[in-house]
Design an enzyme around this catalytic site. Sequence first.
Site, PDB file in Angstrom:
ATOM      1  N   LYS A   1      21.198   0.318  -5.205  1.00  0.00           N
ATOM      2  CA  LYS A   1      20.647  -0.141  -6.480  1.00  0.00           C
ATOM      3  C   LYS A   1      19.222  -0.662  -6.350  1.00  0.00           C
ATOM      4  CE  LYS A   1      25.084  -0.805  -8.764  1.00  0.00           C
ATOM      5  NZ  LYS A   1      25.027   0.465  -9.506  1.00  0.00           N
TER       6      LYS A   1
ATOM      7  N   PHE B   1      35.408  -2.817  -6.734  1.00  0.00           N
ATOM      8  CA  PHE B   1      34.683  -1.638  -7.214  1.00  0.00           C
ATOM      9  C   PHE B   1      33.629  -1.297  -6.179  1.00  0.00           C
ATOM     10  CE2 PHE B   1      31.338   0.737  -9.231  1.00  0.00           C
ATOM     11  CZ  PHE B   1      32.044   1.707  -9.920  1.00  0.00           C
TER      12      PHE B   1
ATOM     13  N   ASP C   1      29.928  -5.349   0.967  1.00  0.00           N
ATOM     14  CA  ASP C   1      29.314  -4.462  -0.016  1.00  0.00           C
ATOM     15  C   ASP C   1      28.383  -5.299  -0.885  1.00  0.00           C
ATOM     16  OD1 ASP C   1      28.582  -2.862  -2.131  1.00  0.00           O
ATOM     17  OD2 ASP C   1      30.568  -2.012  -2.445  1.00  0.00           O
TER      18      ASP C   1
END
Length: 401
Positions: free
Chosen positions: A256, A142, A227
Amino acid sequence: MATVSGDFITLDEQWGAHNYHPLPVVISAAEGAWVTDVEGNRYLDFLSGYSALNFGHRHPALLQAAHDQLDRLTLTSRAFHNDQFGMFCQELAELTGTEMVLTMNTGAEAVESAIKVARKWAYEVKGVAFDSAEIIVASGNFHGRTTTIVSFSDDPVAHDNYGPFTPGFITVPYGDAEAVREAMGPNTAAVLMEPIQGEAGVVVPPDGFWADVRAACDENGVLMIADEIQSGLARTGELFALDHEGVRADLYTLGKALGGGIVPVSAVVGRRDVLGVLKPGQHGSTFGGYPVDCAVGRAVVKLLATGEFQQRSTELGHHLHDRLHELSGLGVAEVRGRGLWAGVDIDPTAKTGREVSMALRDQGVLCKETHERTLRIAPPLVITREEIDHAIDALAGALKA
């Protein structure tokens, strides 16, 4: 459901696109590890915005940085310099041990940027034939929701009915280093993977996987892109989850927590000779690197530079996982993760993840399911040992209820 919450939820359902299925809680205030709904009920936040709130809600140092910057300058665009951008890039590069920073806004933008940079590097530096570059990705990945990114997702909810899809990606099983090596060829530009897969249920690869991938990349002249948008910035007890393996990536994508739970901030950080393939006008973002972004990001870097949050995640993470393992066989089938991050598989003979999340809400703890039977647990790193115990006791009660 109380009338006040119900009114807000009705507005959301009537006027907002139904791209999420949130728990029926309407939050109106928050501080630290706790949130309060519109009726005044308090809940322990056991998700922290999917790691966007690593430092808790409304951390005073981050709020102060945002307030100070808002009082002086909000936006210039990158058409001009501002007095925060260069210092943010320098401080973030020094913290992460990298050489150059490309600022963007959201995590998906950081991943898209890393893909563009890797392809450009492949054509201009490695000598891959034009429009032939390939990037190796992992099953269960994801990386975001853009059209290009969902092109290489194998989750039907994220992938289906959004084609035609972007070519140039090869999927291999996550955690299988030999499959990564076998997928490499003369057109391979990069390997793009999460050091720990978050959306898949906090899946940790086998020991030695990343060292083997690093070796394969080095032997074949391939970039390694980590990532770390969810796993990075102290979530697992190290600055990067990859640090647990003693391995360095060529590029890292961050997001984030980099915005402190206040503004969306993302970045690609890494080697100067790779990010340096970008020239003026070839990539950009009006808000990427804008002054408020940078001021908050600099305050985040200062918090991480102390090592306090990495230490908290390590020490409290041991306690979290010990307590979660006590529930094995009592409604919990498996626990995975590292630091203050855990994927908890609910016994298929018990409840669904949604049912457990609702039962937890009723006991004053907010969590959320992923893939139907897994709870993804990621409390703010400011949480205390006693608050962890409170949440795990509530989880035990939710499994019995």
